[in-house]
Enzyme design. Structure first.
Site, mmCIF file in Angstrom:
data_model
loop_
_atom_site.group_PDB
_atom_site.id
_atom_site.type_symbol
_atom_site.label_atom_id
_atom_site.label_comp_id
_atom_site.label_asym_id
_atom_site.label_seq_id
_atom_site.Cartn_x
_atom_site.Cartn_y
_atom_site.Cartn_z
ATOM 1 N N CYS A 203 -3.847 9.981 1.843
ATOM 2 C CA CYS A 203 -2.999 8.848 1.450
ATOM 3 C C CYS A 203 -1.662 9.292 0.864
ATOM 4 C CB CYS A 203 -3.752 7.985 0.439
ATOM 5 S SG CYS A 203 -5.200 7.199 1.165
ATOM 6 N N LYS B 231 0.833 -1.212 0.000
ATOM 7 C CA LYS B 231 0.000 0.000 0.000
ATOM 8 C C LYS B 231 0.870 1.265 0.000
ATOM 9 C CE LYS B 231 -3.322 2.922 0.692
ATOM 10 N NZ LYS B 231 -4.345 3.249 -0.286
HETATM 11 N N1 LIG Z 1 -10.060 7.908 2.442
HETATM 12 C C1 LIG Z 1 -9.428 7.187 1.533
HETATM 13 O O1 LIG Z 1 -9.585 7.401 0.342
HETATM 14 C C2 LIG Z 1 -8.509 6.054 1.933
HETATM 15 C C3 LIG Z 1 -8.063 5.184 0.944
HETATM 16 C C4 LIG Z 1 -7.252 4.121 1.311
HETATM 17 C C5 LIG Z 1 -6.878 3.956 2.642
HETATM 18 N N2 LIG Z 1 -7.308 4.840 3.592
HETATM 19 C C6 LIG Z 1 -6.894 4.599 4.966
HETATM 20 O O2 LIG Z 1 -8.010 4.123 5.693
HETATM 21 C C7 LIG Z 1 -7.922 4.559 7.051
HETATM 22 C C8 LIG Z 1 -9.205 5.291 7.410
HETATM 23 O O3 LIG Z 1 -9.274 6.437 6.590
HETATM 24 P P1 LIG Z 1 -10.644 7.223 6.382
HETATM 25 O O4 LIG Z 1 -10.428 8.080 5.208
HETATM 26 O O5 LIG Z 1 -11.799 6.306 6.394
HETATM 27 O O6 LIG Z 1 -10.654 8.095 7.718
HETATM 28 P P2 LIG Z 1 -11.877 8.951 8.291
HETATM 29 O O7 LIG Z 1 -11.277 10.009 9.144
HETATM 30 O O8 LIG Z 1 -12.819 9.314 7.206
HETATM 31 O O9 LIG Z 1 -12.641 7.922 9.229
HETATM 32 C C9 LIG Z 1 -12.104 7.398 10.376
HETATM 33 C C10 LIG Z 1 -13.232 7.214 11.371
HETATM 34 O O10 LIG Z 1 -12.691 6.545 12.500
HETATM 35 C C11 LIG Z 1 -13.297 7.078 13.652
HETATM 36 N N3 LIG Z 1 -12.446 6.721 14.792
HETATM 37 C C12 LIG Z 1 -11.300 7.299 15.210
HETATM 38 N N4 LIG Z 1 -10.803 6.629 16.258
HETATM 39 C C13 LIG Z 1 -11.646 5.601 16.498
HETATM 40 C C14 LIG Z 1 -11.662 4.537 17.436
HETATM 41 N N5 LIG Z 1 -10.705 4.404 18.342
HETATM 42 N N6 LIG Z 1 -12.707 3.684 17.403
HETATM 43 C C15 LIG Z 1 -13.686 3.810 16.492
HETATM 44 N N7 LIG Z 1 -13.717 4.797 15.568
HETATM 45 C C16 LIG Z 1 -12.699 5.664 15.563
HETATM 46 C C17 LIG Z 1 -13.437 8.548 13.363
HETATM 47 O O11 LIG Z 1 -14.416 9.153 14.179
HETATM 48 C C18 LIG Z 1 -13.831 8.516 11.877
HETATM 49 O O12 LIG Z 1 -15.234 8.481 11.712
HETATM 50 C C19 LIG Z 1 -6.670 5.418 7.133
HETATM 51 O O13 LIG Z 1 -5.592 4.635 7.553
HETATM 52 C C20 LIG Z 1 -6.447 5.839 5.703
HETATM 53 O O14 LIG Z 1 -5.096 6.131 5.446
HETATM 54 C C21 LIG Z 1 -8.123 5.869 3.269
#
Ligand SMILES: NC(=O)c1ccc[n+]([C@@H]2O[C@H](COP(=O)([O-])OP(=O)(O)OC[C@H]3O[C@@H](n4cnc5c(N)ncnc54)[C@H](O)[C@@H]3O)[C@@H](O)[C@H]2O)c1
Length: 418
Positions: free
Chosen positions: A266, A212
């Site tokens: 990312c 990744k």
């Molecule tokens: N957004 C993208 O396009 C994308 C793509 C690939 C990978 N990722 C990866 O996926 C992961 C999540 O990213 P995202 O974009 O969904 O983030 P986001 O901020 O949109 O969502 C994360 C959620 O987790 C919640 N949260 C935080 N701590 C928590 C806990 N201890 N228990 C339960 N909920 C909790 C937050 O309130 C939030 O709603 C990251 O590592 C990111 O790098 C994101």
């Protein structure tokens, strides 16, 4: 053992679509998020983010009783952790969200459960997660100690969906499934097969983590090349978009498009996870990050020059009379995600610098983030065009492609008019 109940921890841009995809296949899904407002919105069958088709899927899943959100974890057969993994001030990965998620799910784990880390993570994070789980639950065995026969299976399965196309890509994309053991990987593939139609390719957890990071570092390095070219071309009075179009006629050349920098959760973040683990070796990756991080400041300097030029042409006006409109705040086209957005950084810097009026056109948000709301005004497209002296295009949202500037100074960081 089949997966009757699936729990997704973190209901953001990744977690909520994933939870919805399982629920749409009539799996019982318990979504967990620390944000009560997020939980309440989802339990009403609504969504708190912009992602095409997600609203319909969530609405159906909640009304039919397959998806429910809560703030505290409940027992389930599989847990998918999709919490944020930002970096700290020094660009070191911040794994505190994963640790908090582990602390929350550990008490409800039972023999036979599968825990998958979906969050983008530095190499070794999945093993660390398994260690944290093992310390919290000494009554259960984990892959690092019990190997193939562990009570709990642990894997890393990174997400690589494209915002704006998440519901389709979740299903169609190939998945890299990195198990801590081969049985962990096998069980994870079984789980993803619920909705994934792409290939599920098995590897170990460390390779999956690095895969990744590699994908995003590859993009970052290639964008840095385009961004560096754009700065060089500006200096040499060459249209970079024409240049790239010409160079790309070579059958083995495929240069990406420059922009105002690199943003999002990312590409602007993940390469640092490689640099932090191998600082002396990741030279090109680090330099690319720096090239891309320098680009917003370069754009700000271009706007300052445009202000000076405008005042030279309009000597009867003062700086306070100059209205600047920034078009786009999101980190890429046609989404509402402002995280790590170079457009946000540029707009903030311009607001700090400029004494005149600052307008913002961002068709994907209803209000400005709190740090901009006092110093800039969110306006409609035509108001932004007609009431401004300098137009700064920072995102190539589809709405902007039909704009025809009428004699204003234009800073076009996305090549909209080239
Ligand atoms: N957004 C993208 O396009 C994308 C793509 C690939 C990978 N990722 C990866 O996926 C992961 C999540 O990213 P995202 O974009 O969904 O983030 P986001 O901020 O949109 O969502 C994360 C959620 O987790 C919640 N949260 C935080 N701590 C928590 C806990 N201890 N228990 C339960 N909920 C909790 C937050 O309130 C939030 O709603 C990251 O590592 C990111 O790098 C994101």
């Amino acid at each position: 053992m089949s997966f009757e109940t699936i729990s997704v921890i973190g209901l953001g841009y990744i977690g909520l679509p994933t939870a919805a995809a399982f629920a749409a296949r009539k799996k019982k899904v318990i979504g967990v998020d620390v944000n009560q407002q997020t939980v309440d919105i989802i339990n009403k069958g609504e969504i708190h983010i912009v992602e095409p088709e997600l609203d319909m899927v969530v609405h159906a899943a909640v009304t039919e009783g397959y998806l429910r959100a809560t703030t505290s974890p409940e027992p389930a057969d599989a847990f998918l952790v999709a919490v944020p993994t930002p970096f700290k001030e020094n660009h070191e990965p911040d794994l505190s969200y994963i640790q908090a998620a582990v602390d929350a799910i550990a008490p409800v784990l039972k023999q036979g459960d599968l825990v998958i880390l979906e969050s983008t993570s530095p190499v070794g994070a999945t093993e660390m997660m398994a260690e944290w789980l093992a310390s919290a639950r000494p009554d259960l065995t984990f892959p690092q100690d019990a190997g193939e026969n562990s009570d709990i299976s642990v894997a890393h399965c990174p997400e690589r969906v494209l915002p704006g196309h998440v519901m389709r890509e979740l299903v169609e994309n190939d998945r890299i499934v990195g198990g801590m053991t081969s049985s962990c990987a096998r069980r994870s593939v079984e789980l993803y097969r619920t909705f994934v139609e792409g290939e599920c390719i098995v590897t170990d957890a460390r390779t999956a983590e690095m895969c990744k990071l590699t994908e995003n570092a590859f993009r970052d390095v290639n964008i840095a090349f385009a961004n560096e070219l754009s700065v060089i071309c500006d200096k040499l009075d060459i249209n970079v978009w024409e240049l790239i179009g010409l160079a790309n006629r070579h059958p083995r050349v495929s240069i990406l498009q420059p922009g105002p920098g690199v943003g999002g959760h990312c590409i602007a973040v993940d390469p640092w996870f490689i640099v932090s683990r191998t600082p002396d070796l990741a030279k090109l990756i680090k330099t690319a990050r720096e090239v891309n991080d320098d680009k917003p400041e370069w754009v700000v300097e271009k706007v300052k020059l445009a202000i000076a030029k405008f005042l030279q042409v309009n000597p009867n006006k003062s700086v306070k009379d100059v209205t600047i409109a920034c078009f786009g705040l999101a980190f890429k086209a046609d989404i509402d995600d402002l995280r790590e957005s170079p457009a946000m950084e540029i707009t903030r810097k311009l607001c700090d610098y400029h004494a005149g009026e600052m307008l913002v056109v961002e068709p994907n948000v209803d209000s400005l983030p709190s740090d901009l709301s006092e110093i800039a005004s969110l306006v409609g497209l035509m108001e932004g065009v007609n009431q401004s002296d300098i137009l700064v295009f920072l995102v190539d949202h589809k709405e902007f492609k039909f704009i025809t500037p009428v004699g204003q100074e234009v800073i076009d960081t996305r090549g909209l008019f080239s």
